[in-house]
Design an enzyme around this catalytic site. Structure first.
Site, PDB file in Angstrom:
ATOM      1  CB  CYS A   1       1.768  -8.910   5.334  1.00  0.00           C
ATOM      2  SG  CYS A   1       1.018  -7.282   5.075  1.00  0.00           S
TER       3      CYS A   1
ATOM      4  CB  CYS B   1       2.438  -3.597   7.083  1.00  0.00           C
ATOM      5  SG  CYS B   1       0.698  -3.979   6.849  1.00  0.00           S
ATOM      6  CB  SER B   2       3.828  -7.163   9.930  1.00  0.00           C
ATOM      7  OG  SER B   2       3.192  -6.163  10.710  1.00  0.00           O
ATOM      8  CB  CYS B   3      -1.714  -8.349   7.602  1.00  0.00           C
ATOM      9  SG  CYS B   3      -1.958  -6.577   7.362  1.00  0.00           S
TER      10      CYS B   3
END
Ligand code: FE
Length: 211
Positions: A112, A115-117
Site C-alpha cells: 500500500c 499507508c498500510s491497507c
C-alpha cells in the site's frame, strides 16, 4: 523566502511531529481521545481482535482450499470477497478482496504505497515492515530487489506484478502449490502457507525432514 520563513518559530508545522511512526500514532490517538472522538477501549478491542483472534490462518485456509478444489479456486479468482465471506471471513478492512494467483510466469506482490491497507479479515494486522516507508516506496520502484531481500529470487523470465492496495480494494496473493505436497490435507497445506506468502514476499516451503 525559504520554507522556514513562512512559519513562526522557524519550523514548518509538520516538523513538530515525532519522526517515529509509533510516536506519531500515539500523539494522534491522545489528541483524538482528548477531543472525545474515539474511545480507547474500543480501539484496544479492535486491535486485540485482529491481532489475536484473526490471523493469517484464515488466509492460509482459503489458499489451501483453492489448491485442493478447482471450483473453489475458480470462484476465489472470480469473486474473492463473496467466496471468502462464504467461509465466514468478513468484516472491517475486508469489504472488497481481490485474489491474485502466482503462476510459473507471474509473481504477485502487494503493497500500500499510501499507508498500510491490508486484508485484515484474512491476514490479521499487517507486519511493521509493511507500513515502513522503505517497503512502500521501494516495492514500486524495484520489486525484484525487495523480493530478493526477502529471500525470493525470481527467474528473469518471471514477471512481477505489484498491486497497490487502497482503502477500497485489498489483495490476497495465492501462491503456487509446491511440489511434494501431494496427499496433504487442507490443514497440513494451510500449515505451510505463511502470512508473507499471501503478501507475496515469501514462497510456501515444506518443513525440513525431522521438523
Ligand atoms: Fe493504505
Amino acid at each position: 523566502m525559504s520554507e522556514f520563513d513562512r512559519h513562526p518559530g522557524g519550523r514548518p508545522p509538520h516538523s513538530h511531529l515525532p519522526p517515529d511512526p509509533a510516536l506519531r500514532v500515539m500523539a494522534l490517538e491522545t489528541l483524538l481521545v482528548r477531543k472525545g472522538l474515539i474511545d480507547p477501549s474500543a480501539l484496544d478491542e479492535i486491535a486485540d481482535h485482529y491481532a489475536n483472534r484473526v490471523g493469517p490462518r484464515n488466509g492460509a485456509i482459503v489458499v489451501a482450499k483453492s489448491w485442493l478444489d478447482p471450483s473453489f479456486r475458480e470462484s476465489l479468482l472470480r469473486d474473492a470477497t463473496g467466496t471468502v465471506s462464504s467461509l465466514g471471513f468478513t468484516g472491517r478492512q475486508g469489504e472488497h478482496i481481490v485474489a491474485v494467483e502466482n503462476t510459473p510466469d507471474i509473481h504477485n506482490i502487494v503493497v500500500c504505497t499510501l499507508c498500510s491497507c491490508y486484508p485484515w479479515t484474512l491476514l490479521g494486522l499487517p507486519p511493521a515492515w509493511y507500513k515502513s516507508d522503505a517497503y512502500r516506496s521501494r516495492t514500486i520502484r524495484e520489486p525484484r530487489s525487495v523480493l530478493a531481500e526477502f529471500g525470493v529470487n525470481l527467474l528473469q523470465s518471471q514477471k512481477v506484478r505489484v498491486w497497490d492496495s487502497t482503502a477500497e480494494v485489498r489483495y490476497l496473493v495465492v501462491p503456487m502449490r509446491p511440489d511434494g505436497t501431494e496427499g496433504m490435507t487442507e490443514d497440513q497445506l494451510a500449515g505451510i502457507i505463511a502470512r508473507d506468502c499471501m503478501i507475496g514476499t515469501a514462497l510456501p516451503r515444506l518443513p525440513e525432514p525431522g521438523q
